[in-house]
Design an enzyme around this catalytic site. Structure first.
Site, short mmCIF file in Angstrom:
data_model
loop_
_atom_site.label_atom_id
_atom_site.label_comp_id
_atom_site.label_asym_id
_atom_site.label_seq_id
_atom_site.Cartn_x
_atom_site.Cartn_y
_atom_site.Cartn_z
N LYS A 23 15.57 8.96 -7.15
CA LYS A 23 14.87 9.58 -8.28
C LYS A 23 13.90 10.64 -7.79
O LYS A 23 12.93 10.32 -7.10
CB LYS A 23 14.09 8.55 -9.09
N GLU A 73 5.10 5.45 1.66
CA GLU A 73 4.37 6.58 2.25
C GLU A 73 3.39 7.05 1.20
O GLU A 73 3.81 7.66 0.21
CB GLU A 73 5.31 7.75 2.56
N CYS A 125 0.21 15.35 1.80
CA CYS A 125 -0.39 14.02 1.99
C CYS A 125 -1.26 13.97 3.24
O CYS A 125 -2.27 13.29 3.28
CB CYS A 125 0.71 12.97 2.05
N GLU A 167 -8.61 11.05 -2.63
CA GLU A 167 -7.64 12.13 -2.39
C GLU A 167 -7.64 13.08 -3.58
O GLU A 167 -7.40 12.66 -4.71
CB GLU A 167 -6.25 11.53 -2.20
P1 NDP Z 1 3.15 9.55 -7.96
O1 NDP Z 1 2.79 8.31 -7.26
O2 NDP Z 1 2.59 9.80 -9.31
O3 NDP Z 1 4.73 9.71 -8.12
C1 NDP Z 1 5.65 9.64 -7.06
C2 NDP Z 1 7.00 9.25 -7.61
O4 NDP Z 1 6.92 7.93 -8.14
C3 NDP Z 1 7.51 10.13 -8.74
O5 NDP Z 1 8.91 10.25 -8.66
C4 NDP Z 1 7.09 9.33 -9.96
O6 NDP Z 1 7.82 9.62 -11.12
C5 NDP Z 1 7.38 7.92 -9.48
N1 NDP Z 1 6.67 6.89 -10.25
C6 NDP Z 1 5.52 7.00 -10.96
N2 NDP Z 1 5.21 5.81 -11.53
C7 NDP Z 1 6.18 4.93 -11.18
C8 NDP Z 1 6.43 3.56 -11.46
N3 NDP Z 1 5.62 2.84 -12.23
N4 NDP Z 1 7.52 2.97 -10.92
C9 NDP Z 1 8.36 3.69 -10.13
N5 NDP Z 1 8.19 4.99 -9.85
C10 NDP Z 1 7.11 5.62 -10.36
O7 NDP Z 1 2.76 10.70 -6.95
P2 NDP Z 1 2.84 12.24 -7.17
O8 NDP Z 1 4.20 12.64 -7.62
O9 NDP Z 1 1.67 12.63 -7.99
O10 NDP Z 1 2.70 12.76 -5.66
C11 NDP Z 1 1.51 12.93 -5.03
C12 NDP Z 1 1.18 11.77 -4.12
O11 NDP Z 1 2.18 11.56 -3.14
C13 NDP Z 1 -0.09 12.01 -3.35
O12 NDP Z 1 -0.97 10.92 -3.51
C14 NDP Z 1 0.36 12.11 -1.90
O13 NDP Z 1 -0.58 11.72 -0.97
C15 NDP Z 1 1.58 11.32 -1.86
N6 NDP Z 1 2.44 11.76 -0.79
C16 NDP Z 1 2.51 11.04 0.38
C17 NDP Z 1 3.27 11.45 1.45
C18 NDP Z 1 3.34 10.66 2.72
O14 NDP Z 1 4.20 10.94 3.54
N7 NDP Z 1 2.50 9.69 2.92
C19 NDP Z 1 4.04 12.69 1.37
C20 NDP Z 1 3.93 13.37 0.11
C21 NDP Z 1 3.14 12.91 -0.92
P3 NDP Z 1 7.31 10.76 -12.10
O15 NDP Z 1 7.91 11.98 -11.56
O16 NDP Z 1 7.82 10.43 -13.43
O17 NDP Z 1 5.82 10.78 -12.06
#
Ligand code: NDP
Length: 499
Positions: free
Chosen positions: A181, A256, A290, A391
């Site tokens: 997804k 992650e 991130c 963050e």
């Molecule tokens: P989110 O946690 O909001 O979303 C990440 C993904 O999870 C999206 O596809 C989202 O869908 C999905 N999601 C949201 N809620 C649920 C749920 N209840 N159950 C299952 N899936 C769900 O993060 P962001 O998209 O806002 O990304 C930013 C974050 O990602 C930052 O905090 C960043 O630090 C982290 N990140 C970490 C990395 C690492 O390597 N450690 C690398 C890159 C980013 P939807 O699109 O619908 O919101």
């Protein structure tokens, strides 16, 4: 009214080798963050769609159509994917910039890296990976690695294609089938990747893609009993929720998550190098990275000089649409995210921090329709402020002062996160001494940000569980089985009185 680009892309989900719309026919508009124009229409997937995708992945896994291939055969497919990504690099780069907003230069690195990641795992899977043990006669013990099964892969929007590939490449290399997804905000290049899967003839049901809201489609994948593992990249809050959701079916979970990473600069560092990497550490990707170096810690004697030079250079960063070759920093990914970043800037001001640079949305020179925030620098901060602890995920940095090594380490480790960190110093022993005390999974000395397919990526503390990339990234998608072989086939005689 929202503008519409001339050729709007019609996205579809990919389930069991078929391109489909959402079960309820609902759609979502995908916008270009540089001007708010609609660039694509994506299906708004439902729990039923997610269920179908899991079903297809389960059937494909059980059939052995993929896991039953030799590693060499699977590698051949993955090498082809890499070649196709390279062949289409220009188009993919343009689409990534259109969808995420990042400058073309950044997007082109991501696309090249995505191809390299497929090649890395295609090569790795054909290398030796088991063990044998000398145990007591007449037994022989060995350990083999096997695919976990059906893997649910959920990714965020900041590196739409690259984050997807960091999961998809090792998962497929290991012989798993997947339900993937993308972020609801940036699904465009992911669909192109699945078009490549179709083009190279990846067997049906091996790779499935659903789109739609995380709490609906994502949650269905996470809770589905036929999914064996979840690999998630996203925010820490979502990661915690997801782990709780996955507990009922006791899935393997790899996370992650977010960061608030320290970038420590000693007075004996090469000054220009330190300033240069500090800028790159926070403002590349408009801070939506991130591992961003969002807390710069500078030794007291260098502090004033550092801040003044850093601010002077940050003020010159050319902010604009990603498709302008002059642009050095693009917009934030969405209006919603921009509002979140701007609200943190307000929080910082209310907390009493001093704005040394920026702090506003950019509206001039035609940027008013996009989601642009200027490079923003806070000084005079206290360790307990929210802008130091939380963050922000935008072009906002705090610069703090430290007296000595011990204080640098204390401040650096004083958040719930532990993703990345760096030290700048010309004293090699000191730099290594300090980096070893930083509780983070990804660190650099006299550098910031380079990432390698060969090296593990992931965090300590609340920055996650598990690692992507490298051999560690493959192992995340493998089960480990011990096989004990009796070389003397005769009864054990343990219950001899029963004879
Ligand atoms: P989110 O946690 O909001 O979303 C990440 C993904 O999870 C999206 O596809 C989202 O869908 C999905 N999601 C949201 N809620 C649920 C749920 N209840 N159950 C299952 N899936 C769900 O993060 P962001 O998209 O806002 O990304 C930013 C974050 O990602 C930052 O905090 C960043 O630090 C982290 N990140 C970490 C990395 C690492 O390597 N450690 C690398 C890159 C980013 P939807 O699109 O619908 O919101």
């Amino acid at each position: 009214m929202v503008g519409v680009q001339q050729s709007v892309i019609n996205l579809k989900m990919y389930i069991n080798g078929e391109w489909i719309n959402a079960d309820n026919r609902e759609t979502r508009a995908i916008k270009n963050p540089a001007n708010g124009e609609i660039i694509a229409i994506a299906p708004e997937g439902t729990t039923r769609d997610a269920h179908e995708a899991v079903d297809a992945a389960r059937k494909a896994f059980e059939s052995g159509v993929w896991s039953g291939l030799s590693a060499q055969e699977r590698a051949t497919y993955l090498f082809q994917v890499a070649d196709k990504i390279d062949e289409n690099a220009k188009a993919l780069t343009r689409l990534e910039t259109l969808d995420n907003g990042k400058p073309l230069r950044e997007a082109s690195y991501d696309i090249a890296d995505a191809a390299a990641c497929f090649r890395y795992y295609a090569g790795l899977i054909t290398k030796p990976d088991g063990f044998t043990y000398h145990v007591a006669d007449p037994m022989q013990a060995m350990v083999v690695r096997e695919p976990v099964g059906v893997c649910g892969l959920i990714v965020p929007w900041n590196y739409p294609l690259l984050m997807s590939v960091w999961k998809i490449a090792p998962a497929l290399a290991a012989g798993n089938t997947i339900v993937f997804k993308p972020s609801e905000v940036t699904p465009v290049t992911a669909m192109k990747l699945f078009e490549i899967f179709e083009e190279i003839g990846l067997p049906k049901g091996v790779a499935n893609m659903v789109m739609g809201a995380g709490p609906i489609v994502g949650e269905e994948i996470v809770t589905h009993p036929e999914v064996d593992m979840i690999s998630f990249t996203g925010g820490t809050k979502t990661g915690k929720h997801l782990m709780r959701q996955a507990a009922d079916t006791l899935k393997k979970v790899s996370l992650e998550l977010g960061g608030k990473s320290p970038n420590i600069i000693f007075a004996d560092a090469d000054f220009e190098t330190a300033v240069d990497y500090a800028l790159y550490g926070i403002f590349s990707g408009a801070g939506q990275v991130c591992s961003a170096g969002s807390r710069i810690l500078v030794e007291e004697s260098l502090y004033e000089r550092f801040v003044s030079h850093f601010v002077e250079r940050a003020a010159k960063i050319k902010v604009g649409p990603g498709d302008d070759p002059e642009t050095e920093m693009g917009p934030l990914v969405s209006e919603e995210h921009m509002k979140k970043v701007l609200s943190y800037i307000e929080i910082g001001k209310q907390e009493g921090a001093t704005l040394a640079l920026g702090g506003h949305r950019l509206l001039e020179n035609g940027l008013d329709k996009g989601y642009f925030v200027e490079p923003t620098v806070f000084v005079d901060v206290e360790q307990n402020m929210r802008i130091v602890q939380e963050e922000i995920f935008g072009p906002v940095v705090v610069i703090q002062k430290f007296k000595d090594e011990a204080e640098a380490v204390k401040l650096a480790n004083d958040t719930v996160y532990g993703l990345a960190g760096a030290v700048f110093s010309n004293d090699g022993a000191k730099a290594l001494r300090v980096i070893k005390k930083i509780r983070s999974g990804i660190t650099w000395i006299n550098s910031y940000h380079p990432t390698y397919n060969e090296a593990p990526w992931g965090g300590y503390k609340q920055s996650g569980i598990g690692r992507s990339l490298g051999t560690f990234g493959l192992e995340e998608f493998q089960e480990i089985k011990q096989i004990n072989i009796n070389l003397q086939v005769e009864p054990t005689g343990w219950f001899s009185h029963e004879k």
